[in-house]
Design a protein around this motif. Structure first.
Motif, PDB file in Angstrom:
ATOM      1  N   ALA A 439       0.826  -1.210   0.000  1.00 52.24           N
ATOM      2  CA  ALA A 439       0.000   0.000   0.000  1.00 52.24           C
ATOM      3  C   ALA A 439       0.859   1.258   0.000  1.00 52.24           C
ATOM      4  N   LEU A 440       1.999   1.214   0.690  1.00 49.39           N
ATOM      5  CA  LEU A 440       2.882   2.379   0.749  1.00 49.39           C
ATOM      6  C   LEU A 440       3.724   2.520  -0.521  1.00 49.39           C
ATOM      7  N   LEU A 441       4.132   1.402  -1.080  1.00 48.41           N
ATOM      8  CA  LEU A 441       4.980   1.456  -2.264  1.00 48.41           C
ATOM      9  C   LEU A 441       4.204   1.775  -3.540  1.00 48.41           C
ATOM     10  N   ARG A 442       2.937   1.382  -3.589  1.00 46.41           N
ATOM     11  CA  ARG A 442       2.174   1.507  -4.835  1.00 46.41           C
ATOM     12  C   ARG A 442       2.233   2.906  -5.441  1.00 46.41           C
ATOM     13  N   PRO A 443       2.025   3.990  -4.690  1.00 46.86           N
ATOM     14  CA  PRO A 443       2.101   5.312  -5.325  1.00 46.86           C
ATOM     15  C   PRO A 443       3.514   5.822  -5.541  1.00 46.86           C
ATOM     16  N   LYS A 444       4.518   5.094  -5.073  1.00 51.23           N
ATOM     17  CA  LYS A 444       5.895   5.571  -5.175  1.00 51.23           C
ATOM     18  C   LYS A 444       6.680   4.928  -6.309  1.00 51.23           C
ATOM     19  N   VAL A 445       6.109   3.933  -6.980  1.00 48.29           N
ATOM     20  CA  VAL A 445       6.833   3.221  -8.031  1.00 48.29           C
ATOM     21  C   VAL A 445       5.930   3.027  -9.242  1.00 48.29           C
ATOM     22  N   GLY A 446       6.556   2.920 -10.410  1.00 42.84           N
ATOM     23  CA  GLY A 446       5.779   2.645 -11.609  1.00 42.84           C
ATOM     24  C   GLY A 446       5.379   1.193 -11.710  1.00 42.84           C
ATOM     25  N   ARG A 447       6.351   0.299 -11.450  1.00 42.59           N
ATOM     26  CA  ARG A 447       6.103  -1.146 -11.521  1.00 42.59           C
ATOM     27  C   ARG A 447       6.400  -1.754 -10.161  1.00 42.59           C
ATOM     28  N   LEU A 448       5.438  -2.443  -9.592  1.00 45.01           N
ATOM     29  CA  LEU A 448       5.592  -3.098  -8.295  1.00 45.01           C
ATOM     30  C   LEU A 448       5.703  -4.601  -8.537  1.00 45.01           C
ATOM     31  N   ALA A 449       6.881  -5.165  -8.254  1.00 46.88           N
ATOM     32  CA  ALA A 449       7.161  -6.576  -8.534  1.00 46.88           C
ATOM     33  C   ALA A 449       7.012  -7.403  -7.268  1.00 46.88           C
ATOM     34  N   ASN A 450       6.687  -8.645  -7.465  1.00 47.05           N
ATOM     35  CA  ASN A 450       6.505  -9.567  -6.351  1.00 47.05           C
ATOM     36  C   ASN A 450       7.373 -10.800  -6.572  1.00 47.05           C
ATOM     37  N   ASP A 451       8.282 -11.057  -5.620  1.00 45.33           N
ATOM     38  CA  ASP A 451       9.093 -12.280  -5.607  1.00 45.33           C
ATOM     39  C   ASP A 451      10.012 -12.442  -6.816  1.00 45.33           C
ATOM     40  N   HIS A 452      10.431 -11.350  -7.433  1.00 43.13           N
ATOM     41  CA  HIS A 452      11.548 -11.425  -8.370  1.00 43.13           C
ATOM     42  C   HIS A 452      12.204 -10.057  -8.460  1.00 43.13           C
ATOM     43  N   MET A 453      13.475 -10.047  -8.809  1.00 47.34           N
ATOM     44  CA  MET A 453      14.251  -8.819  -8.856  1.00 47.34           C
ATOM     45  C   MET A 453      13.768  -7.906  -9.991  1.00 47.34           C
ATOM     46  N   PRO A 454      14.073  -6.613  -9.891  1.00 49.62           N
ATOM     47  CA  PRO A 454      13.430  -5.648 -10.796  1.00 49.62           C
ATOM     48  C   PRO A 454      14.051  -5.503 -12.163  1.00 49.62           C
ATOM     49  N   THR A 455      15.180  -6.170 -12.444  1.00 47.06           N
ATOM     50  CA  THR A 455      15.889  -5.898 -13.693  1.00 47.06           C
ATOM     51  C   THR A 455      15.260  -6.600 -14.888  1.00 47.06           C
ATOM     52  N   SER A 456      14.042  -6.241 -15.190  1.00 45.39           N
ATOM     53  CA  SER A 456      13.407  -6.668 -16.443  1.00 45.39           C
ATOM     54  C   SER A 456      12.294  -5.676 -16.743  1.00 45.39           C
ATOM     55  N   ALA A 457      12.388  -5.068 -17.923  1.00 42.66           N
ATOM     56  CA  ALA A 457      11.320  -4.180 -18.379  1.00 42.66           C
ATOM     57  C   ALA A 457      10.850  -4.716 -19.720  1.00 42.66           C
ATOM     58  N   ARG A 458      10.031  -5.750 -19.653  1.00 43.89           N
ATOM     59  CA  ARG A 458       9.611  -6.437 -20.875  1.00 43.89           C
ATOM     60  C   ARG A 458       8.720  -5.546 -21.739  1.00 43.89           C
ATOM     61  N   VAL A 459       8.856  -5.704 -23.052  1.00 41.32           N
ATOM     62  CA  VAL A 459       8.087  -4.899 -23.993  1.00 41.32           C
ATOM     63  C   VAL A 459       6.685  -5.487 -24.083  1.00 41.32           C
ATOM     64  N   SER A 460       5.782  -4.918 -23.320  1.00 38.13           N
ATOM     65  CA  SER A 460       4.416  -5.413 -23.214  1.00 38.13           C
ATOM     66  C   SER A 460       3.474  -4.227 -23.097  1.00 38.13           C
ATOM     67  N   ALA A 461       2.264  -4.410 -23.603  1.00 36.76           N
ATOM     68  CA  ALA A 461       1.263  -3.356 -23.479  1.00 36.76           C
ATOM     69  C   ALA A 461       0.924  -3.076 -22.020  1.00 36.76           C
ATOM     70  N   ALA A 462       1.229  -4.019 -21.126  1.00 41.64           N
ATOM     71  CA  ALA A 462       0.934  -3.844 -19.709  1.00 41.64           C
ATOM     72  C   ALA A 462       2.128  -3.326 -18.913  1.00 41.64           C
ATOM     73  N   MET A 463       3.235  -3.016 -19.576  1.00 44.93           N
ATOM     74  CA  MET A 463       4.435  -2.571 -18.870  1.00 44.93           C
ATOM     75  C   MET A 463       4.358  -1.087 -18.532  1.00 44.93           C
ATOM     76  N   GLN A 464       4.778  -0.733 -17.314  1.00 45.77           N
ATOM     77  CA  GLN A 464       4.993   0.658 -16.954  1.00 45.77           C
ATOM     78  C   GLN A 464       6.464   0.829 -16.604  1.00 45.77           C
ATOM     79  N   HIS A 465       7.200   1.425 -17.534  1.00 45.91           N
ATOM     80  CA  HIS A 465       8.598   1.767 -17.277  1.00 45.91           C
ATOM     81  C   HIS A 465       8.652   3.277 -17.093  1.00 45.91           C
ATOM     82  N   GLY A 466       8.207   3.687 -15.939  1.00 44.62           N
ATOM     83  CA  GLY A 466       8.133   5.090 -15.576  1.00 44.62           C
ATOM     84  C   GLY A 466       7.861   5.148 -14.083  1.00 44.62           C
ATOM     85  N   GLY A 467       7.488   6.297 -13.599  1.00 49.54           N
ATOM     86  CA  GLY A 467       7.200   6.414 -12.180  1.00 49.54           C
ATOM     87  C   GLY A 467       7.289   7.853 -11.722  1.00 49.54           C
ATOM     88  N   PRO A 468       7.019   8.092 -10.436  1.00 50.03           N
ATOM     89  CA  PRO A 468       7.077   9.457  -9.911  1.00 50.03           C
ATOM     90  C   PRO A 468       8.499  10.012  -9.933  1.00 50.03           C
TER      91      PRO A 468
END
Length: 537
Positions: A439-468
């Motif tokens: 709940a605290l992280l959701r407005p602070k990050v573009g992509r919120l990952a669960n149980d895997h490291m963040p180094t992947s920004a896959r080219v998908s219509a559902a991807m958000q590679h951005g953030g505040p």
């Protein structure tokens, strides 16, 4: 007598030509050895930029009169040429960046570059990015269309293919939307950029698009940026790079009232909860090492901040990570300037109160930096959160030890980031803390990952590679993921009381393109008043 070294031409107005009165030149380096490469590339002055601006304005006007299909054909033709020249492209990029041929450049980055060009071509044909809206009762219709000017694209140093100013996601999005691109190449990989631009020009000449849809200058003096950004031919600016450089360009764009989309900096916090560590600490340590050292840590989604539970379980994980970081040989950094910046960032973290666990030294040959871990407790972090969120662009991560009850306090103190990650127990043990942190992280990050490291920004219509901010300058847009990434380079265009035959096909009653439209408050592919579209569903 020394042989004359040829300075490469720039791509302006649809042809390669010598730079006009360049104030200097540049060359790339072999980062693995720290030695200069012979080829020279011009630093462009205002005469080059002025010529590119004039050609871009003419190209923008011409693009507005051509069918969208031509843009799709260009993007697909360009993708084919990249595949056909794969070996030469990845070899050139490897020499200039020190990034490994396999799997990074040949098996990962070049296929990703090709894929996003093809996804952009499909989006052009499907018209999803135009988002047509019809209000027939008031005879108002709207859609997204091109900006009517050039997009000035500043390419980054760390993705010589997939984010290159002449082939990357910003380029693909801008062209798909119907805008010409003036590309400012990155001085660390000019030969790669030139090779890509040569293939792009071939594809342009075969597509029917204006040859000046893409123009390339390798570099220009920073003092020319305000005039360039403010020129009427420039409609928008996109940038990927350091926070300092990006904010300087943003100031120029703000003064000129131009849209500016930038990816600036991110430490990508990773919260590892107690249950997850008790369950699979070895596996998480392996994933952490791989994520932090991929590309020598020079990724915008590098896990630069890892929050661990204080006590034995967190200390054991730190020991596992330290052993792995010390065992793996350091990779090659992109530049001497990057090495100096990384050293300064690590020293800044130490000056703020962090303790060095391992690494923190230059290595040879070439430009290398040892895999580095630092640590700090939650109390110290919360006393100076800004200092401890300094981005260290390399194989560096800061471990923050916090009692689980204080982890939400750490989350509240975080700046805007591209990503956030939570590792939790596979059962229910960490559920309450996971819920509080998400709940605290959701407005602070573009992509919120669960149980895997963040180094992947896959080219998908559902991807958000951005953030505040400071991750980007606008949290509502993405630099990766089509069609959403295209909309950055569009204008919302309204047609008021137009005769049907004069409307763009996306807005005509019969829906001749057969696309999805928002008609009278409903998504539909049917025509207005029962008039069926010509293309089958």
């Amino acid at each position: 007598m020394q042989p004359t070294v040829r300075t490469h031409p720039v791509l302006i107005g649809g042809r390669w030509r010598p730079s006009l009165a360049p104030p200097g030149d540049l060359h790339a380096f072999d980062p693995a050895r720290g030695t200069p490469l012979e080829e020279r590339y011009p630093i462009s002055g205002w005469p080059d930029l002025e010529a590119a601006l004039s050609a871009a304005q003419a190209a923008a006007e011409r693009l507005g009169q051509l069918p969208a299909e031509a843009r799709a054909e260009f993007l697909e033709g360009y993708a084919l040429r990249l595949e056909a020249n794969r070996e030469r492209l990845v070899a050139t990029a490897a020499q200039e960046t020190g990034l490994p041929l396999e799997p990074r450049l040949n098996s990962n980055e070049l296929p990703r570059t090709v894929d996003q060009l093809r996804q952009a071509a499909r989006a052009v044909r499907e018209r999803t990015w135009t988002q047509p809206v019809l209000d027939t009762a008031r005879n108002l219709r709207a859609l997204r269309g091109p900006l009517g000017g050039a997009v000035l694209v500043f390419g980054p140093n760390n993705f010589p293919l997939a984010f290159n100013a002449v082939s990357g996601s910003d380029f693909a999005g801008a062209v798909a939307a119907g805008n010409p691109v003036i590309a400012k190449g990155h001085p660390l990989h000019p030969a790669t950029t030139r090779a890509l631009a040569e293939l792009a020009l071939e594809a342009l000449l075969g597509s029917g698009l204006p040859a000046a849809t893409l123009q390339l200058v390798y570099h220009f003096p920073p003092e020319l940026t305000p005039a360039l950004v403010a020129h009427p031919a420039v409609a928008c600016v996109s940038f990927t790079g350091s926070r300092a450089a990006g904010l300087a360009i943003k100031a120029a764009a703000d003064r000129a009232h131009k849209p500016f989309y930038a990816e600036l900096s991110s430490v990508n916090p990773v919260f590892v909860l107690p249950g997850a560590l008790e369950e699979r600490s070895e596996r998480i340590a392996d994933e952490f090492l791989a994520s932090c050292t991929t590309g020598s840590g020079q990724l915008c989604t590098n896990p630069g901040l890892v929050i661990l539970p204080s006590g034995p379980v967190g200390e054991r994980f730190a020991a596992l990570a330290r052993e792995r970081f010390e065992r793996q040989a350091p990779g090659v950094l992109l530049s001497a300037a990057g090495l100096r910046s990384l050293e300064a960032a690590v020293q800044g973290l130490i000056a703020a109160g962090a303790t060095l666990l391992t690494g923190g030294t230059r290595r040879q040959p070439g430009w290398r930096y040892s895999n580095t871990l630092l640590r700090v407790n939650a109390r110290a972090f919360l006393e100076a959160p800004e200092a401890f969120q300094t981005e260290a662009f390399g194989p560096v991560s800061l471990l923050v030890f916090a009692d689980p009850q204080r982890m939400p306090e750490v989350a509240r103190a975080l700046e805007g980031n591209l990503t956030g990650t939570i590792y939790a127990h596979s059962g229910e043990r960490d559920d309450a803390l996971h819920a509080a942190l998400s709940a605290l992280l959701r407005p602070k990050v573009g992509r919120l990952a669960n149980d895997h490291m963040p180094t992947s920004a896959r080219v998908s219509a559902a991807m958000q590679h951005g953030g505040p901010f400071p991750a980007t300058t606008h949290p509502g847009f993405t630099a990766v993921g089509i069609p959403a990434s295209i909309t950055r380079f569009t204008a919302l265009q309204c047609y008021d009381n137009w005769r049907d035959s004069r409307l763009p096909p996306e807005l005509q009653d019969a829906n001749p393109l057969g696309i999805w439209r928002w008609v009278e408050g409903v998504w539909t592919r049917e025509g207005v008043n029962g008039r069926a579209q010509s293309r089958s569903k």
